[in-house]
Design a protein around this motif. Structure first.
Motif, PDB file in Angstrom:
ATOM      1  N   ALA A 154      29.992  44.413   2.779  1.00  0.00           N
ATOM      2  CA  ALA A 154      30.298  45.563   2.410  1.00  0.00           C
ATOM      3  C   ALA A 154      31.600  45.892   1.709  1.00  0.00           C
ATOM      4  CB  ALA A 154      29.967  46.402   3.813  1.00  0.00           C
ATOM      5  N   SER A 199      32.421  46.626  -1.997  1.00  0.00           N
ATOM      6  CA  SER A 199      32.293  47.949  -2.136  1.00  0.00           C
ATOM      7  C   SER A 199      33.200  48.956  -1.970  1.00  0.00           C
ATOM      8  CB  SER A 199      30.545  48.283  -2.058  1.00  0.00           C
ATOM      9  OG  SER A 199      29.635  47.539  -2.763  1.00  0.00           O
ATOM     10  N   ILE A 214      40.241  42.526  -1.955  1.00  0.00           N
ATOM     11  CA  ILE A 214      39.243  41.987  -2.935  1.00  0.00           C
ATOM     12  C   ILE A 214      39.213  42.213  -4.215  1.00  0.00           C
ATOM     13  CG2 ILE A 214      36.493  41.720  -3.068  1.00  0.00           C
ATOM     14  CD1 ILE A 214      36.442  42.142  -0.043  1.00  0.00           C
ATOM     15  N   PHE A 236      30.964  48.806   7.505  1.00  0.00           N
ATOM     16  CA  PHE A 236      30.612  49.094   8.558  1.00  0.00           C
ATOM     17  C   PHE A 236      31.650  49.133   9.809  1.00  0.00           C
ATOM     18  CE2 PHE A 236      25.542  49.123   8.335  1.00  0.00           C
ATOM     19  CZ  PHE A 236      25.785  50.262   7.690  1.00  0.00           C
ATOM     20  N   ARG A 237      32.418  47.730   9.757  1.00  0.00           N
ATOM     21  CA  ARG A 237      32.996  47.128  10.961  1.00  0.00           C
ATOM     22  C   ARG A 237      34.670  47.169  10.533  1.00  0.00           C
ATOM     23  NH1 ARG A 237      28.488  44.404  10.265  1.00  0.00           N
ATOM     24  NH2 ARG A 237      26.898  44.661  11.923  1.00  0.00           N
ATOM     25  N   GLY A 238      35.094  47.359   9.349  1.00  0.00           N
ATOM     26  CA  GLY A 238      36.285  47.352   9.203  1.00  0.00           C
ATOM     27  C   GLY A 238      37.161  48.483   9.809  1.00  0.00           C
ATOM     28  N   ASN A 249      38.441  37.857   2.934  1.00  0.00           N
ATOM     29  CA  ASN A 249      38.083  39.007   3.761  1.00  0.00           C
ATOM     30  C   ASN A 249      39.380  39.375   4.631  1.00  0.00           C
ATOM     31  OD1 ASN A 249      35.719  40.654   4.649  1.00  0.00           O
ATOM     32  ND2 ASN A 249      36.615  40.073   6.623  1.00  0.00           N
ATOM     33  N   ASP A 275      36.153  49.694  -2.294  1.00  0.00           N
ATOM     34  CA  ASP A 275      37.161  49.957  -3.570  1.00  0.00           C
ATOM     35  C   ASP A 275      36.240  51.142  -4.601  1.00  0.00           C
ATOM     36  OD1 ASP A 275      39.230  48.728  -2.780  1.00  0.00           O
ATOM     37  OD2 ASP A 275      39.068  47.145  -4.466  1.00  0.00           O
ATOM     38  N   VAL A 301      26.489  39.168  10.842  1.00  0.00           N
ATOM     39  CA  VAL A 301      24.950  39.439  11.021  1.00  0.00           C
ATOM     40  C   VAL A 301      24.263  37.958  10.612  1.00  0.00           C
ATOM     41  CG1 VAL A 301      23.246  40.729  10.221  1.00  0.00           C
ATOM     42  CG2 VAL A 301      25.410  41.660  10.520  1.00  0.00           C
ATOM     43  N   ASN A 329      24.826  43.777   0.714  1.00  0.00           N
ATOM     44  CA  ASN A 329      24.731  45.197   0.322  1.00  0.00           C
ATOM     45  C   ASN A 329      23.444  45.759  -0.079  1.00  0.00           C
ATOM     46  OD1 ASN A 329      27.354  44.873   1.090  1.00  0.00           O
ATOM     47  ND2 ASN A 329      28.195  44.797  -0.947  1.00  0.00           N
ATOM     48  N   ILE A 330      23.077  47.097   0.192  1.00  0.00           N
ATOM     49  CA  ILE A 330      22.118  47.804  -0.336  1.00  0.00           C
ATOM     50  C   ILE A 330      22.437  48.883  -1.274  1.00  0.00           C
ATOM     51  CG2 ILE A 330      21.115  47.478   2.067  1.00  0.00           C
ATOM     52  CD1 ILE A 330      21.908  50.438   2.874  1.00  0.00           C
ATOM     53  N   ASP A 331      23.679  48.615  -2.155  1.00  0.00           N
ATOM     54  CA  ASP A 331      24.036  49.849  -2.844  1.00  0.00           C
ATOM     55  C   ASP A 331      23.689  49.649  -4.354  1.00  0.00           C
ATOM     56  OD1 ASP A 331      25.901  47.911  -3.549  1.00  0.00           O
ATOM     57  OD2 ASP A 331      27.380  48.671  -2.289  1.00  0.00           O
ATOM     58  N   GLU A 365      39.771  40.900   7.278  1.00  0.00           N
ATOM     59  CA  GLU A 365      39.976  40.557   8.865  1.00  0.00           C
ATOM     60  C   GLU A 365      39.501  39.159   9.321  1.00  0.00           C
ATOM     61  OE1 GLU A 365      39.307  44.391  11.227  1.00  0.00           O
ATOM     62  OE2 GLU A 365      37.890  44.112   9.691  1.00  0.00           O
ATOM     63  N   GLY A 419      34.194  39.706   1.314  1.00  0.00           N
ATOM     64  CA  GLY A 419      34.049  41.045   1.942  1.00  0.00           C
ATOM     65  C   GLY A 419      32.935  41.301   2.931  1.00  0.00           C
TER      66      GLY A 419
HETATM   67  P1  NAD Z   1      31.305  44.398   7.670  1.00  0.00           P
HETATM   68  O1  NAD Z   1      31.419  46.247   7.901  1.00  0.00           O
HETATM   69  O2  NAD Z   1      30.797  43.998   9.015  1.00  0.00           O
HETATM   70  O3  NAD Z   1      32.539  43.723   7.171  1.00  0.00           O
HETATM   71  C1  NAD Z   1      33.090  44.150   6.054  1.00  0.00           C
HETATM   72  C2  NAD Z   1      34.525  43.359   6.148  1.00  0.00           C
HETATM   73  O4  NAD Z   1      35.129  43.417   4.764  1.00  0.00           O
HETATM   74  C3  NAD Z   1      35.324  43.668   7.177  1.00  0.00           C
HETATM   75  O5  NAD Z   1      35.814  42.575   7.821  1.00  0.00           O
HETATM   76  C4  NAD Z   1      36.610  44.185   6.234  1.00  0.00           C
HETATM   77  O6  NAD Z   1      37.611  44.038   6.972  1.00  0.00           O
HETATM   78  C5  NAD Z   1      36.573  43.695   5.044  1.00  0.00           C
HETATM   79  N1  NAD Z   1      36.944  44.484   3.852  1.00  0.00           N
HETATM   80  C6  NAD Z   1      36.699  45.645   3.524  1.00  0.00           C
HETATM   81  N2  NAD Z   1      37.312  46.133   2.524  1.00  0.00           N
HETATM   82  C7  NAD Z   1      38.106  45.284   2.036  1.00  0.00           C
HETATM   83  C8  NAD Z   1      38.819  44.958   0.718  1.00  0.00           C
HETATM   84  N3  NAD Z   1      39.083  45.658   0.004  1.00  0.00           N
HETATM   85  N4  NAD Z   1      39.452  43.671   0.854  1.00  0.00           N
HETATM   86  C9  NAD Z   1      39.408  42.708   1.641  1.00  0.00           C
HETATM   87  N5  NAD Z   1      38.566  42.819   2.806  1.00  0.00           N
HETATM   88  C10 NAD Z   1      37.868  44.026   2.937  1.00  0.00           C
HETATM   89  O7  NAD Z   1      30.017  44.466   6.361  1.00  0.00           O
HETATM   90  P2  NAD Z   1      28.948  43.290   6.308  1.00  0.00           P
HETATM   91  O8  NAD Z   1      29.559  41.913   6.967  1.00  0.00           O
HETATM   92  O9  NAD Z   1      28.664  43.149   4.832  1.00  0.00           O
HETATM   93  O10 NAD Z   1      27.882  43.632   7.283  1.00  0.00           O
HETATM   94  C11 NAD Z   1      27.686  45.142   7.406  1.00  0.00           C
HETATM   95  C12 NAD Z   1      26.130  45.245   7.238  1.00  0.00           C
HETATM   96  O11 NAD Z   1      26.072  46.634   6.698  1.00  0.00           O
HETATM   97  C13 NAD Z   1      25.451  44.503   6.018  1.00  0.00           C
HETATM   98  O12 NAD Z   1      24.357  44.091   6.525  1.00  0.00           O
HETATM   99  C14 NAD Z   1      25.022  45.580   4.864  1.00  0.00           C
HETATM  100  O13 NAD Z   1      23.826  45.421   4.792  1.00  0.00           O
HETATM  101  C15 NAD Z   1      25.384  46.916   5.862  1.00  0.00           C
HETATM  102  N6  NAD Z   1      26.345  47.809   4.648  1.00  0.00           N
HETATM  103  C16 NAD Z   1      26.174  47.846   3.488  1.00  0.00           C
HETATM  104  C17 NAD Z   1      27.099  48.534   2.592  1.00  0.00           C
HETATM  105  C18 NAD Z   1      26.933  48.524   0.965  1.00  0.00           C
HETATM  106  O14 NAD Z   1      25.610  48.271   0.714  1.00  0.00           O
HETATM  107  N7  NAD Z   1      28.000  48.978   0.201  1.00  0.00           N
HETATM  108  C19 NAD Z   1      28.031  49.410   3.237  1.00  0.00           C
HETATM  109  C20 NAD Z   1      28.110  49.276   4.681  1.00  0.00           C
HETATM  110  C21 NAD Z   1      27.361  48.490   5.250  1.00  0.00           C
END
Ligand code: NAD
Length: 254
Positions: free
Chosen positions: A22, A25, A238, A33-35, A220, A27, A199, A102-104, A222, A194
């Motif tokens: 995630a 995306s 990123i 979800f977890r940031g 990433n 930006d 998961v 990502n699902i977007d 974090e 990112g």
């Molecule tokens: P996550 O939320 O668990 O982790 C995202 C990580 O990205 C965090 O550790 C955060 O610190 C880091 N991050 C965020 N923006 C950043 C940036 N600009 N630069 C550097 N680091 C950055 O996400 P995940 O590991 O993809 O797991 C979440 C689940 O949720 C996935 O299975 C996904 O399907 C879904 N999800 C998808 C979207 C999407 O499609 N855009 C959005 C939210 C969640």
């Protein structure tokens, strides 16, 4: 670990697999979800919408999920510089696959070939019936939601509809998982971008790539559970560091 060193590794690698989360995306205005500003960080109860058992058992969870899909920022989001950098990486001929959680669909919107994007967690732009498997475009179902059906059933069999995404408690599509595994096994450089890498089985692809001899780079903000096995960890934004790496490597190789 310097960005210059990773740029050299990218320039040397003829086969590159990218695992996206995630964070690529954010930006584009789609929260992760977890940031620190993540959807689940701010509202842990929102996880129920992504848990199959809760979704099937509780009509209120489904009603909330449809509202959430309708109001999702992805409908108006545009790909950002990091998505575009991966399109440039593909044009250079060294990209094996982009395995995305990502699902977007922003990566495909940026111009990546659909057959190189492996959507391990599916897509929010389609809907699937949990009973008969019938698939329809998400906008068609959202039109029914807007017209007053707050929990629209399958028009073919009356079953429960859900976005064509993988929820907790739901198995990945075997062929999609197989493609993701093959991409992790068949690369010289594995870039995890990112993702909190929390998961499974997606996160475990990092370990697979390492075991099969790839250099592993994690980008990433974090820490992740896989930082210890990575050859490099870059904690930079990123949208800045990924274009810098890709364009630096492409310039170095002409
Ligand atoms: P996550 O939320 O668990 O982790 C995202 C990580 O990205 C965090 O550790 C955060 O610190 C880091 N991050 C965020 N923006 C950043 C940036 N600009 N630069 C550097 N680091 C950055 O996400 P995940 O590991 O993809 O797991 C979440 C689940 O949720 C996935 O299975 C996904 O399907 C879904 N999800 C998808 C979207 C999407 O499609 N855009 C959005 C939210 C969640």
């Amino acid at each position: 670990m310097s960005v210059d060193r990773v740029t050299r590794w990218l320039a040397e690698a003829d086969r590159v697999t990218v695992l996206c989360g995630a964070g690529i995306s954010t930006d584009s205005g789609i929260p992760d979800f977890r940031g620190p500003n993540g959807v689940w960080t701010r509202n842990p109860a929102a996880q129920r919408m992504s848990t199959l058992q809760d979704y099937v058992a509780d009509p209120e969870v489904r009603r909330q999920a449809w509202r959430n899909r309708r109001d999702h920022p992805a409908w108006s989001a545009q790909p950002n510089a990091a998505h575009r950098a991966l399109v440039d990486l593909e044009r250079s001929g060294r990209l094996v696959a982009i395995v995305t959680q990502n699902i977007d669909e922003l990566q495909q919107q940026a111009g990546s070939s659909a057959d190189l994007v492996v959507e391990v967690h599916g897509t929010m732009r389609a809907v699937q019936c949990l009973s008969c498997g019938d698939r329809t475009p998400m906008p068609d179902v959202l039109a029914r939601v807007d017209a007053g059906e707050d929990d629209p059933p399958c028009l073919r069999c009356g079953g429960v509809l859900k976005s064509a995404t993988i929820s907790f408690g739901q198995a990945l599509v075997p062929a999609v998982l197989a493609a993701a595994l093959a991409a992790a096994q068949d690369c010289r450089l594995f870039l995890a971008v990112g993702s909190s890498l929390s998961v499974q089985p997606a996160a475990g692809l990092t370990e697979v790539a390492h075991r099969y001899g790839a250099r592993v780079v994690i980008i990433n903000a974090e820490p992740t559970p896989y930082d210890g096995l990575a050859d490099a960890v870059l904690r930079e934004p990123i949208g800045i560091v990924l274009p810098r790496l890709v364009h630096g490597a492409l310039n170095a190789t002409g």
